[in-house]
Design a protein around this motif. Structure first.
Motif, PDB file in Angstrom:
ATOM      1  N   GLU A  32     -43.347  21.885   1.574  1.00 40.51           N
ATOM      2  CA  GLU A  32     -44.077  21.422   2.479  1.00 40.51           C
ATOM      3  C   GLU A  32     -43.456  21.074   3.548  1.00 40.51           C
ATOM      4  O   GLU A  32     -44.170  20.506   4.534  1.00 40.51           O
ATOM      5  CB  GLU A  32     -45.147  20.079   1.692  1.00 40.51           C
ATOM      6  N   GLU A  33     -42.114  20.679   3.498  1.00 39.43           N
ATOM      7  CA  GLU A  33     -41.459  20.057   4.560  1.00 39.43           C
ATOM      8  C   GLU A  33     -40.398  20.864   4.964  1.00 39.43           C
ATOM      9  O   GLU A  33     -40.168  20.943   6.186  1.00 39.43           O
ATOM     10  CB  GLU A  33     -40.806  18.831   4.082  1.00 39.43           C
ATOM     11  N   TRP A  34     -39.185  21.292   4.316  1.00 39.45           N
ATOM     12  CA  TRP A  34     -37.988  21.753   4.743  1.00 39.45           C
ATOM     13  C   TRP A  34     -38.517  22.956   5.526  1.00 39.45           C
ATOM     14  O   TRP A  34     -39.166  24.167   5.002  1.00 39.45           O
ATOM     15  CB  TRP A  34     -37.105  22.130   3.485  1.00 39.45           C
ATOM     16  N   GLY A  35     -37.837  22.943   6.840  1.00 42.11           N
ATOM     17  CA  GLY A  35     -38.105  24.433   7.716  1.00 42.11           C
ATOM     18  C   GLY A  35     -39.261  24.173   8.472  1.00 42.11           C
ATOM     19  O   GLY A  35     -39.556  25.177   9.235  1.00 42.11           O
ATOM     20  N   ARG A  36     -40.232  23.359   8.251  1.00 40.14           N
ATOM     21  CA  ARG A  36     -41.454  23.150   9.158  1.00 40.14           C
ATOM     22  C   ARG A  36     -41.070  22.333  10.148  1.00 40.14           C
ATOM     23  O   ARG A  36     -40.480  21.284  10.357  1.00 40.14           O
ATOM     24  CB  ARG A  36     -42.551  22.643   8.342  1.00 40.14           C
ATOM     25  N   PRO A  37     -41.565  22.701  11.612  1.00 38.33           N
ATOM     26  CA  PRO A  37     -41.398  22.044  12.864  1.00 38.33           C
ATOM     27  C   PRO A  37     -41.727  20.667  12.585  1.00 38.33           C
ATOM     28  O   PRO A  37     -43.113  20.378  12.132  1.00 38.33           O
ATOM     29  CB  PRO A  37     -42.047  22.917  13.822  1.00 38.33           C
ATOM     30  N   LEU A  38     -40.853  19.503  12.981  1.00 37.89           N
ATOM     31  CA  LEU A  38     -41.348  18.241  13.039  1.00 37.89           C
ATOM     32  C   LEU A  38     -41.083  17.731  14.361  1.00 37.89           C
ATOM     33  O   LEU A  38     -39.754  17.777  14.937  1.00 37.89           O
ATOM     34  CB  LEU A  38     -40.113  17.543  12.087  1.00 37.89           C
ATOM     35  N   HIS A  39     -41.777  17.077  14.861  1.00 38.89           N
ATOM     36  CA  HIS A  39     -41.514  16.376  16.067  1.00 38.89           C
ATOM     37  C   HIS A  39     -42.224  14.942  16.011  1.00 38.89           C
ATOM     38  O   HIS A  39     -42.791  14.281  15.057  1.00 38.89           O
ATOM     39  CB  HIS A  39     -42.630  17.164  17.198  1.00 38.89           C
ATOM     40  N   GLY A  40     -41.532  14.260  17.123  1.00 39.51           N
ATOM     41  CA  GLY A  40     -41.934  12.797  17.263  1.00 39.51           C
ATOM     42  C   GLY A  40     -40.557  11.924  17.005  1.00 39.51           C
ATOM     43  O   GLY A  40     -39.894  12.021  16.040  1.00 39.51           O
ATOM     44  N   ASP A  41     -40.334  11.002  17.579  1.00 36.88           N
ATOM     45  CA  ASP A  41     -39.185  10.149  17.740  1.00 36.88           C
ATOM     46  C   ASP A  41     -39.012   9.366  16.399  1.00 36.88           C
ATOM     47  O   ASP A  41     -37.740   9.274  15.769  1.00 36.88           O
ATOM     48  CB  ASP A  41     -39.085   9.104  18.869  1.00 36.88           C
ATOM     49  N   ARG A  42     -40.038   8.856  15.904  1.00 39.92           N
ATOM     50  CA  ARG A  42     -40.028   8.008  14.671  1.00 39.92           C
ATOM     51  C   ARG A  42     -39.389   9.105  13.520  1.00 39.92           C
ATOM     52  O   ARG A  42     -38.704   8.638  12.530  1.00 39.92           O
ATOM     53  CB  ARG A  42     -41.310   7.326  14.130  1.00 39.92           C
ATOM     54  N   ALA A  43     -40.391  10.294  13.684  1.00 40.84           N
ATOM     55  CA  ALA A  43     -39.937  11.035  12.269  1.00 40.84           C
ATOM     56  C   ALA A  43     -38.804  11.658  12.359  1.00 40.84           C
ATOM     57  O   ALA A  43     -37.915  11.762  11.401  1.00 40.84           O
ATOM     58  CB  ALA A  43     -40.988  12.249  12.388  1.00 40.84           C
ATOM     59  N   LEU A  44     -38.243  12.153  13.559  1.00 44.59           N
ATOM     60  CA  LEU A  44     -36.695  12.621  13.657  1.00 44.59           C
ATOM     61  C   LEU A  44     -35.777  11.471  13.593  1.00 44.59           C
ATOM     62  O   LEU A  44     -34.604  11.701  13.024  1.00 44.59           O
ATOM     63  CB  LEU A  44     -36.703  13.256  15.228  1.00 44.59           C
ATOM     64  N   TYR A  45     -36.037  10.294  14.034  1.00 47.44           N
ATOM     65  CA  TYR A  45     -34.971   9.423  13.729  1.00 47.44           C
ATOM     66  C   TYR A  45     -34.990   8.817  12.169  1.00 47.44           C
ATOM     67  O   TYR A  45     -33.907   8.914  11.713  1.00 47.44           O
ATOM     68  CB  TYR A  45     -35.489   7.872  14.272  1.00 47.44           C
ATOM     69  N   PRO A  78     -38.156   2.620  14.971  1.00 44.43           N
ATOM     70  CA  PRO A  78     -36.919   2.316  15.783  1.00 44.43           C
ATOM     71  C   PRO A  78     -36.928   0.923  16.192  1.00 44.43           C
ATOM     72  O   PRO A  78     -36.123   0.081  16.082  1.00 44.43           O
ATOM     73  CB  PRO A  78     -36.947   3.231  16.847  1.00 44.43           C
ATOM     74  N   ALA A  79     -38.172   0.270  16.917  1.00 42.01           N
ATOM     75  CA  ALA A  79     -38.127  -0.821  17.446  1.00 42.01           C
ATOM     76  C   ALA A  79     -37.794  -2.119  16.353  1.00 42.01           C
ATOM     77  O   ALA A  79     -37.234  -3.141  16.871  1.00 42.01           O
ATOM     78  CB  ALA A  79     -39.327  -1.052  18.212  1.00 42.01           C
ATOM     79  N   LEU A  80     -38.582  -1.793  15.296  1.00 42.88           N
ATOM     80  CA  LEU A  80     -38.307  -2.605  14.144  1.00 42.88           C
ATOM     81  C   LEU A  80     -37.051  -2.679  13.595  1.00 42.88           C
ATOM     82  O   LEU A  80     -36.258  -3.987  13.441  1.00 42.88           O
ATOM     83  CB  LEU A  80     -39.342  -2.560  12.849  1.00 42.88           C
TER      84      LEU A  80
END
Length: 193
Positions: A32-45, A78-80
């Motif tokens: 479900e996750e590995w190798g699937r495109p992931l976007h968004g600063d929080r998710a990538l952080y 990130p802000a927290l």
């Protein structure tokens, strides 16, 4: 042809990259996750943070501790996390649910401050700017999957130049794999179809 050790057919009859093994959580992550495109600063952080914690450990250790990491690090907002102070570092060092490594904890907090100071979407844009525009041929075996690539080395250098920590080229390549910037499911895996 892919060797038997590179693909494993699970009890469910599905052929997967052998590293997913028989662990339900690992198989779910693979499927479900590995190798699937992931976007968004929080998710990538979050991915970048967890990949940094993984350095020197097995990924399954981090995956099993992920709920505790999310609770300890305020959902990786990130802000927290950027507002964490020395008392939070000490709290995290006492949290048996996570990897208690002071340098890694401090890096996650420091990196949060950098992400929080960026414009929304900037981390996403930076990381994805290093995704190869021409995919490599599908790996037929684990031996064909590199630990680093010129793209992960360049991304690592850009992140370090910006002040990020625990972002070596191997860690960044693992991030690129997990966030779908590259697809290293081996030939014969159902996800390689």
């Amino acid at each position: 042809m892919t060797s038997n050790t590179d693909i494993r057919v699970g009890a469910d009859g599905v052929a997967r990259c052998a590293w997913a093994g028989d662990d339900d959580e690992y198989r779910r992550y693979h499927d479900e996750e590995w190798g699937r495109p992931l976007h968004g600063d929080r998710a990538l952080y979050e991915k970048l943070s967890l990949e940094g914690f993984q350095a020197g450990l097995s990924w399954i250790t981090i995956l099993r501790k992920r709920p505790a990491f999310r609770a300890a690090f305020a959902g990786f907002e990130p802000a927290l996390v950027a507002a964490f102070d020395e008392a939070d570092v000490e709290r995290l060092m006492a949290d048996a649910g996570i990897v208690r490594n002071r340098a890694k904890i401090e890096a996650v907090i420091s990196n949060a401050r950098l992400v929080a100071a960026l414009e929304e979407g900037a981390l996403d844009a930076l990381l994805w700017s290093f995704a190869p525009t021409v995919p490599r041929p599908r790996p037929r075996s684990f031996a064909e999957i590199p630990a680093t690539t010129p793209a992960s080395e360049a991304a690592s250098k850009a992140l370090r130049t910006a002040g990020f920590r625990f972002v070596g080229p191997t860690t960044v390549y693992a991030l690129m794999q997990s966030a779908g910037m590259v697809d290293d499911h081996v030939e014969g895996c159902w996800r390689a179809a």
